[in-house]
Design a protein around this motif. Structure first.
Motif, PDB file in Angstrom:
ATOM      1  N   TYR A 175     -46.282  50.151  53.209  1.00 26.41           N
ATOM      2  CA  TYR A 175     -45.430  51.312  53.463  1.00 26.41           C
ATOM      3  C   TYR A 175     -44.394  51.005  54.542  1.00 26.41           C
ATOM      4  N   GLU A 176     -44.849  50.378  55.620  1.00 25.80           N
ATOM      5  CA  GLU A 176     -43.951  50.104  56.743  1.00 25.80           C
ATOM      6  C   GLU A 176     -42.813  49.176  56.325  1.00 25.80           C
ATOM      7  N   ALA A 177     -43.156  48.106  55.611  1.00 30.97           N
ATOM      8  CA  ALA A 177     -42.141  47.145  55.187  1.00 30.97           C
ATOM      9  C   ALA A 177     -41.131  47.784  54.238  1.00 30.97           C
ATOM     10  N   VAL A 178     -41.619  48.632  53.351  1.00 31.36           N
ATOM     11  CA  VAL A 178     -40.716  49.300  52.409  1.00 31.36           C
ATOM     12  C   VAL A 178     -39.729  50.203  53.143  1.00 31.36           C
ATOM     13  N   TYR A 179     -40.237  50.998  54.084  1.00 31.62           N
ATOM     14  CA  TYR A 179     -39.350  51.877  54.848  1.00 31.62           C
ATOM     15  C   TYR A 179     -38.297  51.075  55.600  1.00 31.62           C
ATOM     16  N   MET A 180     -38.702  49.991  56.237  1.00 37.63           N
ATOM     17  CA  MET A 180     -37.764  49.211  57.027  1.00 37.63           C
ATOM     18  C   MET A 180     -36.783  48.434  56.151  1.00 37.63           C
ATOM     19  N   ALA A 181     -37.207  48.044  54.949  1.00 36.30           N
ATOM     20  CA  ALA A 181     -36.301  47.338  54.040  1.00 36.30           C
ATOM     21  C   ALA A 181     -35.155  48.233  53.590  1.00 36.30           C
ATOM     22  N   GLN A 182     -35.344  49.548  53.708  1.00 34.82           N
ATOM     23  CA  GLN A 182     -34.275  50.476  53.360  1.00 34.82           C
ATOM     24  C   GLN A 182     -33.386  50.821  54.554  1.00 34.82           C
ATOM     25  N   ARG A 183     -33.759  50.357  55.749  1.00 36.42           N
ATOM     26  CA  ARG A 183     -32.998  50.717  56.946  1.00 36.42           C
ATOM     27  C   ARG A 183     -32.306  49.533  57.585  1.00 36.42           C
ATOM     28  N   MET A 184     -32.639  48.316  57.161  1.00 43.12           N
ATOM     29  CA  MET A 184     -32.092  47.132  57.798  1.00 43.12           C
ATOM     30  C   MET A 184     -31.929  46.033  56.751  1.00 43.12           C
ATOM     31  N   PRO A 185     -31.139  44.998  57.034  1.00 43.07           N
ATOM     32  CA  PRO A 185     -30.989  43.907  56.065  1.00 43.07           C
ATOM     33  C   PRO A 185     -32.338  43.344  55.640  1.00 43.07           C
ATOM     34  N   LEU A 186     -32.452  42.991  54.362  1.00 44.28           N
ATOM     35  CA  LEU A 186     -33.750  42.577  53.820  1.00 44.28           C
ATOM     36  C   LEU A 186     -34.337  41.396  54.575  1.00 44.28           C
ATOM     37  N   GLY A 187     -33.508  40.432  54.936  1.00 41.84           N
ATOM     38  CA  GLY A 187     -34.012  39.276  55.669  1.00 41.84           C
ATOM     39  C   GLY A 187     -34.595  39.660  57.015  1.00 41.84           C
ATOM     40  N   HIS A 234     -29.610  47.154  67.203  1.00 43.44           N
ATOM     41  CA  HIS A 234     -28.294  47.783  67.148  1.00 43.44           C
ATOM     42  C   HIS A 234     -27.312  46.910  66.378  1.00 43.44           C
ATOM     43  N   GLU A 235     -27.376  45.604  66.588  1.00 49.26           N
ATOM     44  CA  GLU A 235     -26.465  44.682  65.904  1.00 49.26           C
ATOM     45  C   GLU A 235     -26.629  44.735  64.389  1.00 49.26           C
ATOM     46  N   ILE A 236     -27.857  44.903  63.915  1.00 47.32           N
ATOM     47  CA  ILE A 236     -28.105  44.875  62.467  1.00 47.32           C
ATOM     48  C   ILE A 236     -28.063  46.254  61.827  1.00 47.32           C
ATOM     49  N   GLY A 237     -27.812  47.290  62.638  1.00 49.80           N
ATOM     50  CA  GLY A 237     -27.640  48.615  62.082  1.00 49.80           C
ATOM     51  C   GLY A 237     -28.884  49.471  62.002  1.00 49.80           C
ATOM     52  N   LEU A 238     -30.020  48.956  62.445  1.00 49.28           N
ATOM     53  CA  LEU A 238     -31.233  49.792  62.462  1.00 49.28           C
ATOM     54  C   LEU A 238     -31.058  50.933  63.453  1.00 49.28           C
ATOM     55  N   VAL A 239     -30.452  50.631  64.585  1.00 48.70           N
ATOM     56  CA  VAL A 239     -30.177  51.608  65.638  1.00 48.70           C
ATOM     57  C   VAL A 239     -28.690  51.915  65.635  1.00 48.70           C
ATOM     58  N   SER A 240     -28.349  53.197  65.659  1.00 51.02           N
ATOM     59  CA  SER A 240     -26.935  53.578  65.601  1.00 51.02           C
ATOM     60  C   SER A 240     -26.286  53.679  66.972  1.00 51.02           C
ATOM     61  N   LEU A 264     -28.195  62.191  50.997  1.00 54.00           N
ATOM     62  CA  LEU A 264     -28.402  60.850  51.532  1.00 54.00           C
ATOM     63  C   LEU A 264     -29.784  60.326  51.151  1.00 54.00           C
ATOM     64  N   TRP A 265     -30.783  61.196  51.235  1.00 56.97           N
ATOM     65  CA  TRP A 265     -32.140  60.790  50.867  1.00 56.97           C
ATOM     66  C   TRP A 265     -32.221  60.449  49.382  1.00 56.97           C
ATOM     67  N   SER A 266     -31.500  61.216  48.565  1.00 63.57           N
ATOM     68  CA  SER A 266     -31.510  60.970  47.124  1.00 63.57           C
ATOM     69  C   SER A 266     -30.952  59.595  46.779  1.00 63.57           C
ATOM     70  N   ALA A 267     -30.033  59.102  47.626  1.00 60.60           N
ATOM     71  CA  ALA A 267     -29.415  57.808  47.360  1.00 60.60           C
ATOM     72  C   ALA A 267     -30.421  56.668  47.360  1.00 60.60           C
ATOM     73  N   LYS A 268     -31.543  56.853  48.045  1.00 61.55           N
ATOM     74  CA  LYS A 268     -32.536  55.783  48.107  1.00 61.55           C
ATOM     75  C   LYS A 268     -33.906  56.209  47.605  1.00 61.55           C
ATOM     76  N   GLN A 269     -34.047  57.464  47.190  1.00 64.54           N
ATOM     77  CA  GLN A 269     -35.370  58.002  46.888  1.00 64.54           C
ATOM     78  C   GLN A 269     -36.024  57.336  45.687  1.00 64.54           C
ATOM     79  N   ALA A 270     -35.260  57.068  44.634  1.00 70.11           N
ATOM     80  CA  ALA A 270     -35.857  56.490  43.430  1.00 70.11           C
ATOM     81  C   ALA A 270     -36.455  55.122  43.720  1.00 70.11           C
ATOM     82  N   ALA A 271     -35.681  54.270  44.403  1.00 71.07           N
ATOM     83  CA  ALA A 271     -36.183  52.936  44.735  1.00 71.07           C
ATOM     84  C   ALA A 271     -37.355  53.026  45.703  1.00 71.07           C
ATOM     85  N   LEU A 272     -37.277  53.964  46.638  1.00 73.81           N
ATOM     86  CA  LEU A 272     -38.350  54.129  47.616  1.00 73.81           C
ATOM     87  C   LEU A 272     -39.648  54.523  46.931  1.00 73.81           C
ATOM     88  N   GLN A 273     -39.588  55.492  46.030  1.00 73.41           N
ATOM     89  CA  GLN A 273     -40.803  55.953  45.358  1.00 73.41           C
ATOM     90  C   GLN A 273     -41.424  54.856  44.510  1.00 73.41           C
TER      91      GLN A 273
END
Length: 258
Positions: free
Chosen positions: A141-153, A173-179, A213-222
Motif C-alpha cells: 500500500y505504501e509503495a503504491v501511494y508514493m509511486a503516485q506522488r513522486m517519480p517511480l525511480g 521538495h526537489e522531486i515534487g513530493l513536497v510542494s 484530481l483524485w479521479s485522475a489517478k483513482q483507476a490506476a490506484l484501485q
C-alpha cells in the motif's frame, strides 16, 4: 483521545494532530478508529472547509503502525486485515482539501495519510523513509501511494532501501513530493495560510476540484491496491522473524540521508 482536533470557525480550517508524541505519533487501533471518525464527521461539518493534518512535537509526523499493535489475520490466503486501510480522508469519503504539514519523520504507514492529502508542506527537518523491507515485510500500500506522488525511480528507491536511507526534506521538495519547504517554526503557519486560502473559496468548487484530481489517478490506484493483500501474504516473513529483525535494528549503521 489520540487525535486532537481544533476548529477555527472564522477561517473554516480544522487542524487535525496525531497526538502520540511519545510514540512518534505511531498509529494504534484507537488512533486508526479516531482518524476514520474525524474524516467522516467533517463531511457534515459546514464550519470545516479545509484541513491541516500534522503530528505532535517535532520528532515525527507519523511513524506508521504502532509495533505493539496485534492484528489477528484471517486464515484465508486471499485476504489480509489492514488496520490502516481506512485512516485516510478519501477512504472516509471526505473531499474537502487536506494539507499535510510534515514535521520530522514520516515513514511506513504515514504514507496512507500523505497519499490521500492534496499536497505536502514540510519542515526542513522532515525525513521520509519506508522500513518494510528491512524487517521482512512487503511495502505494498505504501509503495503504491508514493509511486503516485513522486517519480517511480525515487519511490522504488525509498521503498526498497528500507531503513538504510532517508529522503531529506530538501530532496523531497526537489522531486515534487513536497510542494513547499519551511523552517520548523514556520511549518504550521505556512500550512494554515494555504488551508485558509482554500477555505475562503466556495467549498463546492473546491471539493469538486479535489474529486476531479483524485479521479485522475483513482483507476490506476484501485487496480494497484487490489494486488496488495496477495503480495503481503506471499512476501511477508512470519511475525516472529519480523520481531527478531526489529529487535536487532539498534545494531544497524546510521541511515544515510540524501
Amino acid at each position: 483521545m489520540t487525535v486532537r482536533v481544533e476548529r477555527d470557525k472564522t477561517t473554516g480550517v480544522a487542524v487535525v494532530t496525531l497526538d502520540r508524541e511519545r510514540r512518534h505519533n505511531a498509529i494504534d487501533l484507537t488512533t486508526a478508529a479516531e482518524l476514520s471518525a474525524v474524516w467522516r464527521e467533517f463531511r457534515f461539518a459546514e464550519d470545516v472547509r479545509a484541513v491541516v493534518l500534522t503530528g505532535a512535537g517535532s520528532a515525527a509526523f507519523c511513524t506508521g503502525i504502532d509495533r505493539d499493535v496485534e492484528v489477528a489475520q484471517p486464515t484465508s490466503p486471499y485476504s489480509t486485515d489492514d488496520p490502516l486501510i481506512a485512516i485516510g480522508p478519501k477512504a472516509g469519503d471526505l473531499w474537502k482539501p487536506v494539507v499535510a504539514a510534515v514535521n520530522g519523520m514520516a515513514c511506513g504507514g504515514a504514507f496512507y495519510l500523505l497519499g490521500e492529502s492534496e499536497f505536502l508542506i514540510a519542515s526542513s527537518s522532515a525525513t521520509f523513509f519506508d522500513p518494510h523491507t528491512t524487517y521482512g515485510m512487503v511495502s505494498a500500500y505504501e509503495a503504491v501511494y508514493m509511486a503516485q506522488r513522486m517519480p517511480l525511480g525515487e519511490a522504488a528507491r525509498m521503498s526498497l532501501m528500507g531503513t538504510a536511507e532517508r529522503l531529506s526534506a530538501r530532496r523531497a521538495h526537489e522531486i515534487g513530493l513536497v510542494s513547499e519547504l519551511t523552517e520548523p517554526a514556520e511549518l504550521l503557519p505556512a500550512a494554515l495560510r494555504a488551508a485558509e486560502t482554500l477555505a475562503g473559496f466556495p467549498t463546492e468548487a473546491v471539493q469538486g476540484t479535489v474529486r476531479a484530481l483524485w479521479s485522475a489517478k483513482q483507476a490506476a490506484l484501485q487496480q494497484a491496491l487490489a494486488q496488495a493483500p496477495a503480495l503481503i501474504r506471499l512476501g511477508n516473513l512470519a511475525p516472529e522473524r519480523q520481531a527478531e529483525l526489529f529487535t536487532a535494528r539498534r545494531r544497524a549503521p546510521e541511515p544515510r540521508v540524501r
